[in-house]
Design a protein around this motif. Structure first.
Motif, PDB file in Angstrom:
ATOM      1  N   ALA A   1       0.839  -1.201   0.000  1.00  0.00           N
ATOM      2  CA  ALA A   1       0.000   0.000   0.000  1.00  0.00           C
ATOM      3  C   ALA A   1       0.876   1.254   0.000  1.00  0.00           C
ATOM      4  CB  ALA A   1      -0.924  -0.005   1.212  1.00  0.00           C
ATOM      5  N   PRO A   2       0.384   2.365  -0.542  1.00  0.00           N
ATOM      6  CA  PRO A   2       1.212   3.578  -0.678  1.00  0.00           C
ATOM      7  C   PRO A   2       1.870   4.039   0.617  1.00  0.00           C
ATOM      8  CG  PRO A   2      -0.812   3.824  -1.936  1.00  0.00           C
ATOM      9  CD  PRO A   2      -0.939   2.541  -1.173  1.00  0.00           C
ATOM     10  N   HIS A   3       1.182   3.889   1.760  1.00  0.00           N
ATOM     11  CA  HIS A   3       1.724   4.387   3.021  1.00  0.00           C
ATOM     12  C   HIS A   3       2.078   3.256   3.991  1.00  0.00           C
ATOM     13  CE1 HIS A   3      -1.130   7.468   1.418  1.00  0.00           C
ATOM     14  NE2 HIS A   3      -0.048   8.219   1.559  1.00  0.00           N
ATOM     15  N   ALA A   4       2.272   2.054   3.460  1.00  0.00           N
ATOM     16  CA  ALA A   4       2.495   0.885   4.318  1.00  0.00           C
ATOM     17  C   ALA A   4       3.718   1.032   5.215  1.00  0.00           C
ATOM     18  CB  ALA A   4       2.627  -0.369   3.465  1.00  0.00           C
ATOM     19  N   LEU A   5       4.720   1.787   4.750  1.00  0.00           N
ATOM     20  CA  LEU A   5       5.964   1.934   5.518  1.00  0.00           C
ATOM     21  C   LEU A   5       6.106   3.332   6.112  1.00  0.00           C
ATOM     22  CD1 LEU A   5       8.403   0.031   3.137  1.00  0.00           C
ATOM     23  CD2 LEU A   5       7.010  -0.875   5.008  1.00  0.00           C
ATOM     24  N   SER A   6       5.031   4.099   6.111  1.00  0.00           N
ATOM     25  CA  SER A   6       5.086   5.451   6.658  1.00  0.00           C
ATOM     26  C   SER A   6       5.222   5.430   8.179  1.00  0.00           C
ATOM     27  CB  SER A   6       3.828   6.232   6.264  1.00  0.00           C
ATOM     28  OG  SER A   6       3.754   6.415   4.877  1.00  0.00           O
ATOM     29  N   HIS A   7       5.765   6.518   8.723  1.00  0.00           N
ATOM     30  CA  HIS A   7       5.876   6.701  10.168  1.00  0.00           C
ATOM     31  C   HIS A   7       5.161   7.985  10.555  1.00  0.00           C
ATOM     32  CE1 HIS A   7       9.588   4.041  11.250  1.00  0.00           C
ATOM     33  NE2 HIS A   7       8.899   3.510  10.263  1.00  0.00           N
ATOM     34  N   TYR A   8       4.329   7.894  11.546  1.00  0.00           N
ATOM     35  CA  TYR A   8       3.768   9.094  12.170  1.00  0.00           C
ATOM     36  C   TYR A   8       3.757   8.816  13.663  1.00  0.00           C
ATOM     37  CZ  TYR A   8       0.614  12.909  13.383  1.00  0.00           C
ATOM     38  OH  TYR A   8       0.059  14.033  13.942  1.00  0.00           O
ATOM     39  N   PHE A   9       4.779   9.278  14.354  1.00  0.00           N
ATOM     40  CA  PHE A   9       5.031   8.868  15.738  1.00  0.00           C
ATOM     41  C   PHE A   9       5.080   7.338  15.766  1.00  0.00           C
ATOM     42  CE2 PHE A   9       3.207  13.130  15.945  1.00  0.00           C
ATOM     43  CZ  PHE A   9       4.156  13.782  16.725  1.00  0.00           C
ATOM     44  N   GLY A  10       4.248   6.682  16.549  1.00  0.00           N
ATOM     45  CA  GLY A  10       4.292   5.219  16.594  1.00  0.00           C
ATOM     46  C   GLY A  10       3.390   4.541  15.585  1.00  0.00           C
ATOM     47  N   PHE A  11       2.662   5.328  14.805  1.00  0.00           N
ATOM     48  CA  PHE A  11       1.687   4.772  13.869  1.00  0.00           C
ATOM     49  C   PHE A  11       2.310   4.516  12.492  1.00  0.00           C
ATOM     50  CE2 PHE A  11      -0.803   7.540  16.767  1.00  0.00           C
ATOM     51  CZ  PHE A  11      -1.612   6.564  17.343  1.00  0.00           C
ATOM     52  N   GLY A  12       1.632   3.694  11.706  1.00  0.00           N
ATOM     53  CA  GLY A  12       2.049   3.428  10.335  1.00  0.00           C
ATOM     54  C   GLY A  12       1.527   4.496   9.394  1.00  0.00           C
TER      55      GLY A  12
ATOM     56  N   GLU B   1      -3.625   8.793   6.272  1.00  0.00           N
ATOM     57  CA  GLU B   1      -2.870   7.907   5.389  1.00  0.00           C
ATOM     58  C   GLU B   1      -3.279   6.457   5.595  1.00  0.00           C
ATOM     59  OE1 GLU B   1       1.333  10.330   4.827  1.00  0.00           O
ATOM     60  OE2 GLU B   1       1.044   9.118   6.631  1.00  0.00           O
ATOM     61  N   ARG B   2      -3.419   6.047   6.839  1.00  0.00           N
ATOM     62  CA  ARG B   2      -3.808   4.656   7.120  1.00  0.00           C
ATOM     63  C   ARG B   2      -5.227   4.392   6.650  1.00  0.00           C
ATOM     64  NH1 ARG B   2      -2.796   6.249  12.009  1.00  0.00           N
ATOM     65  NH2 ARG B   2      -4.343   4.919  13.041  1.00  0.00           N
ATOM     66  N   LEU B   3      -6.101   5.378   6.823  1.00  0.00           N
ATOM     67  CA  LEU B   3      -7.477   5.268   6.342  1.00  0.00           C
ATOM     68  C   LEU B   3      -7.505   5.135   4.818  1.00  0.00           C
ATOM     69  CD1 LEU B   3     -10.572   5.503   6.813  1.00  0.00           C
ATOM     70  CD2 LEU B   3     -10.296   7.974   6.658  1.00  0.00           C
ATOM     71  N   SER B   4      -6.727   5.940   4.138  1.00  0.00           N
ATOM     72  CA  SER B   4      -6.674   5.902   2.679  1.00  0.00           C
ATOM     73  C   SER B   4      -6.224   4.543   2.172  1.00  0.00           C
ATOM     74  CB  SER B   4      -5.734   6.997   2.172  1.00  0.00           C
ATOM     75  OG  SER B   4      -5.539   6.898   0.778  1.00  0.00           O
ATOM     76  N   ASP B   5      -5.178   3.988   2.792  1.00  0.00           N
ATOM     77  CA  ASP B   5      -4.671   2.679   2.376  1.00  0.00           C
ATOM     78  C   ASP B   5      -5.711   1.582   2.590  1.00  0.00           C
ATOM     79  OD1 ASP B   5      -2.281   3.788   1.638  1.00  0.00           O
ATOM     80  OD2 ASP B   5      -1.071   2.791   3.181  1.00  0.00           O
ATOM     81  N   PHE B   6      -6.384   1.626   3.740  1.00  0.00           N
ATOM     82  CA  PHE B   6      -7.337   0.557   4.027  1.00  0.00           C
ATOM     83  C   PHE B   6      -8.566   0.678   3.131  1.00  0.00           C
ATOM     84  CE2 PHE B   6      -9.452  -2.735   6.274  1.00  0.00           C
ATOM     85  CZ  PHE B   6      -8.467  -3.407   6.975  1.00  0.00           C
ATOM     86  N   GLN B   7      -8.989   1.903   2.841  1.00  0.00           N
ATOM     87  CA  GLN B   7     -10.130   2.081   1.951  1.00  0.00           C
ATOM     88  C   GLN B   7      -9.803   1.575   0.546  1.00  0.00           C
ATOM     89  OE1 GLN B   7     -13.216   3.549   3.249  1.00  0.00           O
ATOM     90  NE2 GLN B   7     -13.762   2.251   1.509  1.00  0.00           N
TER      91      GLN B   7
END
Length: 298
Positions: A44-55, A60-66
């Motif tokens: 997914a486009p943001h699968a390896l993103s970092h936002y503090f402890g989140f992916g 971004e996580r919502l967009s990937d899952f949708q």
């Protein structure tokens, strides 16, 4: 309850991070495993993103899952790992396309929130290993079981009986997962209806008085009185703290389920352990607990 189609070689699956970000490159071994099964793996486009402890950020996580829910080319969704954050995006997801064209979602730990949410929508999912821990030492049997479940759709598990088990048999839909997440879901639309269900519980790194408090919450909420059966998985690294309750996990469970008659299977290979056997949530399953063995079959 709808069961997603079985996978076939050549199918495309997606890896994403709806909770915490990957801590290492172990997920790459997971990709190799999925490819060895004949699957095409998309990141997914943001699968390896970092936002503090989140992916990635919530957006971004919502967009990937949708994207994963809506894209008809994707036949299964693999969160890379758990951690924390799945429930932050649940209420913003649109499941309309997913309900019409269901696909497998596979995970455990924080992914418990998603699995139970989709079960409430009438879609089966799989509580089992994720790419981040596909190649744990000692987890080969669980991984092979996951492959068989995704491609052949059969569940047949037999383990030795534990001395604390409560004997009996039950046949019902399996729900549950991580104890902390189940308690977290109380009062939300993601909490399953436990009446007449078989409940799986597991957890990791919680002090025993925390375990006692959470199981007591399930009891006070009336959940433990409604069950057809209880499966107690791994409670890894759950120890006494400065505040002692004087009981181990099995004893806590037995105390708070006293007065009920349903079967209970302890030390089941599920959860934050190498042998994390995959189980279908939202599907009817038969539980047999006798003096010699515990058996789960569909």
């Amino acid at each position: 309850m709808k069961t997603p189609p079985l996978l076939r070689p050549g199918d495309e699956v997606i890896l994403l991070s709806p909770a915490s970000h990957p801590k290492s490159d172990q997920w790459r071994q997971g990709v190799e495993v999925l490819e060895s099964w004949g699957l095409k793996v998309r990141l997914a486009p943001h699968a390896l993103s970092h936002y503090f402890g989140f992916g990635g950020s919530d957006e971004e996580r919502l967009s990937d899952f949708q994207l994963a829910l809506d894209d008809p080319a994707i036949k299964a969704i693999f969160p890379i790992r758990g951690g924390y954050g799945s429930s932050r995006i649940l209420d913003q997801l649109n499941f309309e396309t997913f309900i019409k064209q269901p696909k497998w979602i596979i995970g455990f730990s924080d992914i418990t929130a998603i699995l139970n949410h989709v079960a409430n929508l009438g879609i089966a999912s799989i509580h089992g290993p994720m790419p981040h821990n596909f190649c744990q030492v000692g987890g080969d049997e669980a991984l092979e079981m996951l492959r068989n479940l995704l491609f052949e759709g059969k569940t047949h598990i037999e383990i030795e009986a534990d001395s604390d088990n409560r004997l009996g048999k039950a046949e019902s839909i399996l729900v549950g997962g991580n104890l902390s997440l189940i308690v977290h879901l109380i009062g939300s639309k993601s909490l399953p209806d436990f009446r007449g269900k078989i409940l799986l519980l597991e957890d990791v790194g919680e002090n025993l008085y925390h375990i006692d408090r959470m199981v007591l919450q399930l009891k006070r909420a009336g959940i433990l009185d409604q069950l057809a059966g209880l499966i107690v998985g791994g409670f890894s690294d759950c120890k006494e703290a400065g505040l002692s309750v004087g009981k181990n996990v099995n004893q806590i469970m037995l105390e708070h389920t006293s007065g009920s008659q349903y079967p209970i299977a302890f030390e089941f290979p599920s959860g934050h352990i190498a042998q994390n056997f995959p189980l279908v949530f939202g599907k009817n399953i038969k539980l047999l607990v006798n003096a010699n063995k515990v058996q789960l079959t569909d």
